[in-house]
Design an enzyme around this catalytic site. Structure first.
Site, PDB file in Angstrom:
ATOM      1  N   VAL A  77      82.738  -8.052  -1.003  1.00 57.37           N
ATOM      2  CA  VAL A  77      82.635  -7.395  -2.267  1.00 57.37           C
ATOM      3  C   VAL A  77      84.211  -6.723  -2.924  1.00 57.37           C
ATOM      4  O   VAL A  77      85.149  -6.931  -4.039  1.00 57.37           O
ATOM      5  CB  VAL A  77      81.901  -7.300  -2.915  1.00 57.37           C
ATOM      6  N   TYR A  78      83.586  -5.327  -2.693  1.00 57.36           N
ATOM      7  CA  TYR A  78      85.374  -4.368  -3.090  1.00 57.36           C
ATOM      8  C   TYR A  78      86.510  -4.546  -3.066  1.00 57.36           C
ATOM      9  O   TYR A  78      87.245  -3.898  -3.373  1.00 57.36           O
ATOM     10  CB  TYR A  78      84.685  -2.715  -2.235  1.00 57.36           C
TER      11      TYR A  78
ATOM     12  N   SER B  14      84.731  -2.002   2.779  1.00 54.91           N
ATOM     13  CA  SER B  14      85.100  -2.303   1.390  1.00 54.91           C
ATOM     14  C   SER B  14      86.145  -3.574   1.484  1.00 54.91           C
ATOM     15  O   SER B  14      86.421  -4.415   0.769  1.00 54.91           O
ATOM     16  CB  SER B  14      86.023  -0.813   1.100  1.00 54.91           C
TER      17      SER B  14
ATOM     18  N   ASP C 120      75.599  -9.799  13.203  1.00 52.48           N
ATOM     19  CA  ASP C 120      75.268  -9.131  12.019  1.00 52.48           C
ATOM     20  C   ASP C 120      74.464  -8.120  12.427  1.00 52.48           C
ATOM     21  O   ASP C 120      73.760  -7.769  13.110  1.00 52.48           O
ATOM     22  CB  ASP C 120      73.609 -10.251  11.391  1.00 52.48           C
ATOM     23  N   ILE C 121      75.005  -7.203  11.534  1.00 48.02           N
ATOM     24  CA  ILE C 121      74.939  -5.599  11.615  1.00 48.02           C
ATOM     25  C   ILE C 121      73.530  -5.055  12.229  1.00 48.02           C
ATOM     26  O   ILE C 121      72.392  -4.287  13.200  1.00 48.02           O
ATOM     27  CB  ILE C 121      75.839  -4.436  11.153  1.00 48.02           C
TER      28      ILE C 121
ATOM     29  N   VAL D   1      76.676  -6.921   3.031  1.00 44.24           N
ATOM     30  CA  VAL D   1      75.553  -6.385   4.429  1.00 44.24           C
ATOM     31  C   VAL D   1      74.463  -4.785   3.430  1.00 44.24           C
ATOM     32  O   VAL D   1      73.563  -5.185   4.318  1.00 44.24           O
ATOM     33  CB  VAL D   1      76.793  -5.326   5.391  1.00 44.24           C
ATOM     34  N   ASP D   2      74.830  -4.527   2.420  1.00 44.29           N
ATOM     35  CA  ASP D   2      73.973  -4.202   1.857  1.00 44.29           C
ATOM     36  C   ASP D   2      72.706  -4.241   1.934  1.00 44.29           C
ATOM     37  O   ASP D   2      71.232  -4.399   2.166  1.00 44.29           O
ATOM     38  CB  ASP D   2      74.767  -3.581   0.321  1.00 44.29           C
TER      39      ASP D   2
HETATM   40  N1  AR6 Z   1      76.515  -7.803   9.835  1.00 45.04           N
HETATM   41  C1  AR6 Z   1      77.778  -7.281   9.828  1.00 45.04           C
HETATM   42  N2  AR6 Z   1      78.770  -7.529   8.318  1.00 45.04           N
HETATM   43  C2  AR6 Z   1      78.465  -8.280   7.197  1.00 45.04           C
HETATM   44  C3  AR6 Z   1      77.429  -8.418   7.107  1.00 45.04           C
HETATM   45  C4  AR6 Z   1      76.245  -8.253   8.411  1.00 45.04           C
HETATM   46  N3  AR6 Z   1      75.030  -8.391   8.123  1.00 45.04           N
HETATM   47  N4  AR6 Z   1      77.230  -9.398   6.101  1.00 45.04           N
HETATM   48  C5  AR6 Z   1      78.754  -9.186   5.495  1.00 45.04           C
HETATM   49  N5  AR6 Z   1      78.833  -8.343   6.486  1.00 45.04           N
HETATM   50  P1  AR6 Z   1      80.652  -6.237   1.699  1.00 45.04           P
HETATM   51  P2  AR6 Z   1      82.017  -4.224   0.210  1.00 45.04           P
HETATM   52  C6  AR6 Z   1      80.741  -7.800   6.208  1.00 45.04           C
HETATM   53  O1  AR6 Z   1      80.810  -7.188   1.035  1.00 45.04           O
HETATM   54  O2  AR6 Z   1      83.498  -4.629   0.416  1.00 45.04           O
HETATM   55  C7  AR6 Z   1      77.680  -4.605  -1.628  1.00 45.04           C
HETATM   56  O3  AR6 Z   1      77.166  -4.898  -2.874  1.00 45.04           O
HETATM   57  C8  AR6 Z   1      81.714  -8.403   5.030  1.00 45.04           C
HETATM   58  O4  AR6 Z   1      82.249  -9.534   5.915  1.00 45.04           O
HETATM   59  O5  AR6 Z   1      79.321  -6.438   2.234  1.00 45.04           O
HETATM   60  O6  AR6 Z   1      81.739  -2.555   0.947  1.00 45.04           O
HETATM   61  C9  AR6 Z   1      77.023  -3.295  -2.358  1.00 45.04           C
HETATM   62  O7  AR6 Z   1      76.142  -3.269  -2.813  1.00 45.04           O
HETATM   63  C10 AR6 Z   1      82.847  -7.754   5.339  1.00 45.04           C
HETATM   64  O8  AR6 Z   1      83.576  -8.058   6.251  1.00 45.04           O
HETATM   65  O9  AR6 Z   1      80.872  -4.711   0.889  1.00 45.04           O
HETATM   66  C11 AR6 Z   1      78.609  -2.860  -2.724  1.00 45.04           C
HETATM   67  O10 AR6 Z   1      78.045  -2.971  -4.365  1.00 45.04           O
HETATM   68  C12 AR6 Z   1      82.008  -6.552   5.028  1.00 45.04           C
HETATM   69  O11 AR6 Z   1      80.500  -6.457   5.809  1.00 45.04           O
HETATM   70  C13 AR6 Z   1      79.835  -4.036  -2.211  1.00 45.04           C
HETATM   71  O12 AR6 Z   1      78.868  -5.028  -2.028  1.00 45.04           O
HETATM   72  C14 AR6 Z   1      82.157  -6.069   3.890  1.00 45.04           C
HETATM   73  O13 AR6 Z   1      80.894  -6.549   2.849  1.00 45.04           O
HETATM   74  C15 AR6 Z   1      79.810  -2.916  -1.259  1.00 45.04           C
HETATM   75  O14 AR6 Z   1      81.257  -3.500  -0.853  1.00 45.04           O
END
Ligand code: AR6
Length: 165
Positions: free
Chosen positions: A118-119, A115, A8-9, A31-32
């Site tokens: 969710v993206y 990306s 978890d980052i 992650v945000d």
């Molecule tokens: N630590 C590390 N990686 C993570 C964590 C964590 N705690 N949580 C998720 N991931 P995403 P995006 C991974 O959806 O696609 C948000 O709502 C996850 O498994 O977080 O760039 C923003 O506000 C995936 O591999 O980001 C934007 O609206 C990666 O992080 C939108 O999502 C990115 O997944 C951005 O979408």
């Protein structure tokens, strides 16, 4: 050195972690959401002063309650089939995050797979871009961490990194 870890980052004690944010920079899911929860409400307060962020660009904030000293917020592209400059924009997200890190004296930095959640960016293509830019910056940092959230993602990154060396 490029390290691939499954974690978890929000738990990483590095100079900077990168947030896969959206253009508002006011939080979201994935992650945000995790970064905002772990950093505490002062992060949102600070982000309100940043005036958003365009796709492919990056902005920096303190880490507040996080073990990481800073957060670099970048906005990756939404996957729309591949014909909408997605690869160029995803590359730009990594490059601009690294450049901002260098300007701020960051020596250790951890990235989620921008990306690829969710993206909707295809995971393998997203990982290839991540690793290609990481290789370009490898010599300018002590540690570059590709922080994967699942064992499958970490395996994919490891295979691609080994294949590229
Ligand atoms: N630590 C590390 N990686 C993570 C964590 C964590 N705690 N949580 C998720 N991931 P995403 P995006 C991974 O959806 O696609 C948000 O709502 C996850 O498994 O977080 O760039 C923003 O506000 C995936 O591999 O980001 C934007 O609206 C990666 O992080 C939108 O999502 C990115 O997944 C951005 O979408």
């Amino acid at each position: 050195m490029i390290e691939i870890i499954k974690a978890d980052i929000t738990t990483l004690a590095v100079d900077a972690i990168v947030n896969a944010a959206n253009r508002s920079l006011l939080g979201g899911g994935g992650v945000d959401g995790a970064i905002h929860r772990a950093a505490g409400p002062l992060l949102l307060q600070f982000c309100k002063t940043l005036d958003g962020c365009r796709t492919g660009e990056a902005k920096i904030s303190p880490g507040f309650k996080l073990p990481a000293r800073r957060v670099i917020h970048t906005v990756g592209p939404v996957w729309r089939g591949g014909d909408h400059y997605e690869a160029k924009l995803l590359r730009a997200s990594y490059i601009n995050s690294f450049e901002l890190a260098l300007e701020n004296g960051v020596r250790s930095i951890a990235f989620p797979s921008i990306s690829a959640g969710v993206y909707g960016y295809p995971k393998q293509a997203a990982a290839r871009i991540a690793l290609s830019v990481m290789r370009d910056y490898e010599d300018r940092f002590e540690r570059i961490i590709a922080c994967c959230f699942s064992a499958e993602a970490a395996d994919l990154y490891r295979q691609l990194l080994d294949a590229g060396r």
